[in-house]
Structures are given as structure tokens and as C-alpha cells.
Design an enzyme around this catalytic site. Structure first.
Site, PDB file in Angstrom:
ATOM      1  CG  HIS A  36      -6.384   4.588  -0.933  1.00  0.00           C
ATOM      2  ND1 HIS A  36      -5.165   4.248  -0.401  1.00  0.00           N
ATOM      3  CD2 HIS A  36      -6.430   4.016  -2.152  1.00  0.00           C
ATOM      4  CE1 HIS A  36      -4.507   3.516  -1.283  1.00  0.00           C
ATOM      5  NE2 HIS A  36      -5.248   3.367  -2.355  1.00  0.00           N
ATOM      6  CG  ASP A  67      -1.942   0.915   1.369  1.00  0.00           C
ATOM      7  OD1 ASP A  67      -2.496   1.273   0.325  1.00  0.00           O
ATOM      8  OD2 ASP A  67      -2.282   1.321   2.508  1.00  0.00           O
TER       9      ASP A  67
END
Ligand code: 13P
Length: 286
Positions: free
Chosen positions: A212, A80
Site C-alpha cells: 500500500h 480497498d
């Protein structure tokens, strides 16, 4: 086991989302996978650069492999917010299933060039790439006591997204539609801008869109986002809070045996993951 691309295609067709649940500790992973197993859901385990530097890239891959074998579930691993080609390359070489290259702070053309470099390396190793256009502000685990204002200029500009995807052909694209990392102290963040999502969806038709900053996003906003093409949602802050609160509550009586106090933290993580998997409609899609 079917590959990650298969699940993204299914999610796009059937309008559901795969949860990416971040971790930095084995107890969190156990909680995430226990719920995925109960609900027969595919899951992505996520590690930021910081989380993976603590846990270890090879260690994360080894744990994914063990849990895949043990459960037979489609469990995937994503890096990530990889910030540099070098670190993303290390994750690919270690055996991650996908990498998120975050060049969103760079000028668009530089972001495109750097993302293409990552894709070139990832592609022939069978690793998927998530690019990012638009600024998704703040940090996971920040809890904002004042109202957090989204800057309109930080939202993903649909024509930038179109240029980015045409040029890079990135598998996935993280976008800013009013989402941000962390949560407000009230526990509920502002609604997402679904009109912006719809405009992006129109111009990048075949690319999987990623949300996100899933912690604190109002549930109705999440449902609408999924309805309008979001196929992957990242959750971190809510898991960190759950883990830490579970641990704090259990440690008050002076318990010092990790295998006696850690299950309390795991149980709190499981509650969050279960709520999210149900909300994302990925249950029984494994
Ligand atoms: P939250 O911390 O807001 O859940 O965001 C997580 C995330 O987007 C990781 O990339």
C-alpha cells in the site's frame, strides 16, 4: 478472460506487480483504462469505502463490466480498506472481484477472526480477499511537509504474518515495510525496508504480498520490492494530485464545459498510470 487469481500467480512466477489504481470519478477510470489498453496491462480499479460511497458500489461494478466488454482487457475491482464485515459484504454482493479487509488496527487474534469471517463469505462467491497485518500509517492525499518518521513497531512482524496466514489462508496480505499512505512534500518517500520484506516472504511463501502507499515510493525501492515478492501495488495520492492539478490548470480561462476541461485532468492521470505500469512491469501481461 482469465481470472484475477491467474494474474496474481503469473505475477508471482514472473516477478511483476499488478497496479491497483484508486478512483472516485469516471474521468479517472477512463484515464486508468486508456493506459492499460495502450500497454496491454491487467489493472485493478480500487475504491476505498469513502470513494465507493461517493461513486456507488453497483455503479463501479457496472463501469468495470462495460469497460471489460469494450476493451477485452482483464479489468478488476477491489474494495480497498474495508473496515466492517457489513460493508465488505455489500461490495461482494455488488460484484467486486476482490476485497481488502483491513483489521490491522485490531489485536492480532481479533484481526484473524474477523478476516476469517470475510473469507468464509467471499470464498464460495469466488471473491479474493486481502488481509492486513502491521500498521500502514496515515491517509492517502496527505502531503507531509516534515520528514515522516516510520515507527519500527508499526512494521509487520514476520511471525504475526505467519500466524495470520496459517490461520486465515488469506489470498493476499498487505504489509508494512516502511510504506505509508500519502507523500512527503519533496515527492519522494523514504526507502522501503527490503530486509523486513525478505523475512516476511520466507515465512508466508505462497501468499501474494501487497504494497500500500505506492505514491512517492522511490522507484528503486519499488523494483526491489517486486524482485522480493510484492505482486500488487496500490496508488492513490499521486492520481489525486495529477487529476486536481490537471483540472486547476485548465480551469483558469473560465472554461465551463466539462467535456472540454475534463480531458486535461484525464491526461495528467494517464501520465502517472503509464509511469507506474512500466515500473511495475505489468505491460503486455494482459
Ligand atoms: P497512496 O495514496 O500513498 O498512493 O496509497 C494508496 C493506497 O495504498 C490505497 O490503499
Amino acid at each position: 478472460m482469465k481470472n484475477l487469481k491467474y494474474y496474481f500467480i503469473q505475477a508471482q512466477k514472473e516477478k511483476w506487480s499488478i497496479g491497483q489504481f484508486n478512483f472516485s470519478d469516471l474521468t479517472q477510470v477512463k484515464g486508468i483504462v486508456a493506459v492499460a489498453e495502450k500497454l496491454k496491462s491487467p489493472v485493478i480499479l480500487g475504491t476505498s469505502e469513502g470513494e465507493s460511497k461517493w461513486f456507488g458500489l453497483e455503479e463501479a461494478v457496472a463501469i468495470r463490466n462495460v469497460l471489460r466488454k469494450k476493451t477485452g482487457l482483464p479489468i478488476f475491482l477491489n474494495l480497498d480498506h474495508g473496515k466492517t464485515f457489513d460493508y465488505v459484504k455489500q461490495a461482494i454482493d455488488a460484484g467486486y472481484d476482490m476485497v481488502h479487509f483491513d483489521g490491522s488496527k485490531l489485536p492480532l487474534l481479533e484481526n484473524i477472526e474477523k478476516t476469517k469471517e470475510v473469507i468464509k463469505y467471499a470464498k464460495w462467491r469466488g471473491v479474493l480477499v486481502e488481509g492486513e497485518v502491521g500498521k500502514i500509517g496515515t491517509e492517502s492525499s496527505k502531503i507531509y511537509t516534515e520528514k515522516f518518521e516510520i515507527n519500527e513497531t508499526d512494521l509487520t512482524n514476520p511471525s504475526d504474518a505467519e500466524i495470520f496466514i496459517k490461520d486465515t489462508k488469506s489470498d493476499l496480505l498487505a504489509i508494512g515495510i516502511g510504506n505509508f499512505h500519502g507523500t512527503q512534500a519533496t515527492g519522494e518517500n523514504p526507502n522501503l525496508k527490503i530486509d523486513v520484506l525478505k523475512r516476511i516472504r520466507e515465512v508466508v511463501k505462497n501468499t501474494g504480498l501487497v504494497l500500500h502507499g505506492g505514491s512517492g515510493t522511490p522507484e528503486e525501492s519499488v523494483r526491489q520490492a517486486i524482485e522480493n515478492g510484492i505482486i500488487k501495488i496500490n496508488i492513490n495520492t499521486e492520481l489525486r494530485i495529477a487529476f486536481t492539478e490537471g483540472l486547476k490548470n485548465r480551469l483558469v480561462d473560465g472554461e465551463i464545459v466539462p467535456y472540454k476541461y475534463l480531458p486535461a485532468a484525464q491526461a495528467e492521470v494517464e501520465k502517472v498510470v503509464e509511469r507506474k505500469i512500466v515500473l511495475f512491469k505489468s505491460a503486455f501481461k494482459a
